[in-house]
Design an enzyme around this catalytic site. Structure first.
Site, short mmCIF file in Angstrom:
data_model
loop_
_atom_site.label_atom_id
_atom_site.label_comp_id
_atom_site.label_asym_id
_atom_site.label_seq_id
_atom_site.Cartn_x
_atom_site.Cartn_y
_atom_site.Cartn_z
N TYR A 65 40.24 -26.27 25.78
CA TYR A 65 40.22 -25.24 26.98
C TYR A 65 39.57 -23.97 26.99
O TYR A 65 40.31 -23.03 27.61
CB TYR A 65 41.96 -25.16 27.37
N HIS A 66 38.59 -23.99 26.48
CA HIS A 66 37.78 -22.79 26.37
C HIS A 66 36.19 -22.93 27.11
O HIS A 66 35.42 -22.57 26.44
CB HIS A 66 37.39 -22.49 24.98
N PRO A 67 36.26 -23.25 28.26
CA PRO A 67 34.65 -23.38 28.91
C PRO A 67 34.08 -22.26 28.96
O PRO A 67 34.69 -21.33 29.51
CB PRO A 67 35.07 -24.22 30.30
#
Ligand SMILES: Cc1cc2nc3c(=O)[nH]c(=O)nc-3n(C[C@H](O)[C@H](O)[C@H](O)COP(=O)(O)OP(=O)(O)OC[C@H]3O[C@@H](n4cnc5c(N)ncnc54)[C@H](O)[C@@H]3O)c2cc1C
Length: 541
Positions: A467-469
């Site tokens: 969840y680190h785009p």
């Protein structure tokens, strides 16, 4: 509504947008911050352990899902993105980590002049109110509270010792001089409660700042080669708002490229497909999507863990501990201790993050996460510099449509290999005397999976995004055709439009991305002040 026309409109009050808007207002600019979500003043956002109740809840999360990914068996992964004031920082796992100096120096080498670690450090320091106190590397007195974990379990101490027994150094501070070795995790919290970017930067912001909530921008208004305002929906009405100097786009790495494309800025072919006239052809918009991938080692243990504190009398005690001492299981972040390690020789910096939690989840038949019913621990094995790249494009020209996210999480065989190496290190740690005494068995992958080949099958089945785009509107030099913004974060080919959020990162740093996004927002304010007031950036911070 602001009586006067604002100087600047900031789109998105997330980690970076909150920081940028607040700093601009402090410097005397009249700022209007427009945010699609509601306020973050909600107990579910404030009490850390309730994170599990807000991720994948439409009131807090845009709840995006990527296209099926053939590299993980065709699974369409969830890609959460915060939809509240504070953005990701209002719903995330609260791990506070900057990443390695090497990553920032690499950005500068790739063309992001002025984004080397030495240039970013003053902004990392000025954002912080670090519980450990100030030094050359750390700050105090800043808006973002950084605290030690308050959900303490003896098994976490044992893991920190075991990592050292396995041959890795104890780090005095992973956010300090060197991001390598093992340490307890620091969290974006104060007194055991979440401390989002909205809490830090916006609650006591200058009166020059006005915040408009539940205002969803549909596109940026462009007139005569200049961004002059935004078209948005608020209270069921479509309105156009304008600003004197321009617009800062901080909608996050998934929504920033979507809004650029809806405004006619992006790859010409992609825009034409959706009947959008090209205003500025920028092929890099939405490309270069990067994400950390992670897999888990889960062990059953014979010692007390957070899983035990989630049931019966123990759970009641945890409620009391939060209310009276602001400590205990309810203050938990997503991890309790972590190590940055190199899984092989010849690397410039650590390639693997091990994040240890004194708890573990099972995945239910419906695909939801549920705390395991027995005492358990987990080690997340995260790949810090993945080779895979994806994209964000439009699903349609409808401003309410979700972005189309295409990402091949394990598209590169060497990424799989590095995760296998990381898993082997995580297992070796659990076999060290300091923690082996606690361990009663391996739940996942399972002791029977021994060979590298068997582990690579497990990695392919069990790896998920972290969840680190980042990276979908990257900073780069004019000579780079895929660059979207220059080193001052100004969009190429247009006046009055800056991008300030995780999308400008040229590559993903080695660490969870919130602190870096906030640093970008904070630093962006000085670049924008340079443009609108002629302020010297080298004297800023
Ligand atoms: C579930 C989860 C867990 C995470 N855990 C961690 C962690 O433990 N540690 C860590 O360091 N990082 C973590 N991250 C990542 C980190 O939170 C993000 O990297 C960071 O928040 C990105 O900041 P940003 O400013 O780029 O975007 P965001 O913070 O996402 O901000 C974008 C804002 O823009 C708003 N917006 C979007 N579109 C529009 C529109 N059309 N009109 C108006 N407003 C709009 C959004 O609602 C949002 O508030 C996690 C993220 C998630 C989702």
């Amino acid at each position: 509504m602001m009586a006067q026309r604002p100087d600047i409109i900031v789109i998105g009050g997330g980690s970076a947008g909150a920081a940028c808007a607040s700093r601009l207002a402090d410097a005397g600019q009249k700022v209007l911050l427009v945010e699609a979500g509601k306020s973050d003043k909600d107990i579910r956002s404030r009490v850390p352990a309730l994170m599990a109740n807000i991720v994948q809840t439409p009131d807090f999360d845009w709840c995006y899902r990527a296209e099926p990914d053939p590299s993980v068996g065709g699974r369409p992964d969830v890609w959460p993105a915060g939809k509240r004031l504070g953005g990701g920082s209002a719903i995330n796992g609260m791990m506070f980590i900057r990443g390695h100096q090497w990553d920032y120096d690499h950005w500068a080498e790739l063309g992001a002049t002025g984004w080397d670690y030495e240039s970013c450090l003053p902004y990392f320091r000025r954002m912080e109110d670090n519980e450990r106190g100030p030094d050359k590397w750390r700050g105090t007195g800043g808006p973002i509270a950084v605290s030690e974990i308050r959900s303490r379990y003896s098994v976490t101490e044992d893991w920190v010792s075991a990592v050292q027994e396995a041959g890795f150094p104890r780090s005095p501070d992973l956010n300090g001089e060197k991001a390598e070795g093992v340490d307890f995790i620091q969290l974006s919290q104060r007194s055991g409660l979440r401390w989002s970017a909205a809490r830090g930067y916006l609650e006591k912001a200058s009166p020059n700042l006005e915040i408009m909530l539940e205002a969803q921008v549909q596109r940026i208004v462009i007139e005569n080669g200049r961004a002059t305002g935004v078209k948005l929906r608020h209270n069921g009405q479509i309105r156009t708002l304008t600003a004197r100097h321009g617009v800062v786009l901080s909608a996050g790495a998934l929504n920033t490229p979507r809004l650029l494309m809806l405004s006619g800025i992006g790859p010409g072919d992609e825009l034409r497909k959706h009947g959008i006239d090209t205003v500025i052809a920028l092929p890099g918009v939405g490309q270069n999507l990067q994400e950390h991938s992670a897999t888990h080692l889960v062990n059953a243990v014979d010692t007390h863990t957070l899983n035990d504190d989630s049931r019966g009398l123990s759970a009641v005690k945890q409620l009391l501990a939060l209310a009276v001492k602001r400590s205990g299981a309810l203050t938990t972040g997503i991890g309790h201790a972590q190590a940055f390690v190199r899984s092989r020789e010849g690397l410039s910096a650590p390639n693997i993050q091990l994040a240890f939690s004194a708890f573990a989840f099972d995945v239910t038949e419906k695909g939801n996460l549920a705390l395991r019913g027995e005492s358990s621990v987990s080690t997340l094995v995260g790949l810090m510099r993945p080779s895979s790249r994806g994209s964000v494009t439009l699903r349609s020209g409808n401003p309410d449509a979700a972005p189309k996210i295409e990402h091949i999480l394990l598209g590169d065989e060497d990424d799989v290999l590095q995760l296998v190496e990381g898993l082997q290190i995580a297992r070796a740690v659990m076999a060290q005397p300091a923690i082996a005494k606690d361990v009663s068995g391996e739940v996942r992958p399972g002791e029977e999976l021994e060979s590298a080949e068997a582990l690579s099958h497990y990695v392919r089945a069990a790896t998920i995004p972290m969840y680190h785009p980042v990276g979908t509107a990257k900073i780069g030099s004019k000579a780079d055709p895929m660059a979207v913004v220059d080193a001052d974060l100004k969009l190429y080919g247009l006046e009055g439009l800056w991008v300030a959020d995780a999308s400008v990162m040229p590559t993903i740093p080695a660490g969870n991305t919130n602190a870096t996004a906030i640093m970008i927002g904070d630093k962006a304010s000085d670049h924008i002040l340079k443009a609108v007031k002629g302020r010297d950036i080298s004297q800023a911070a």
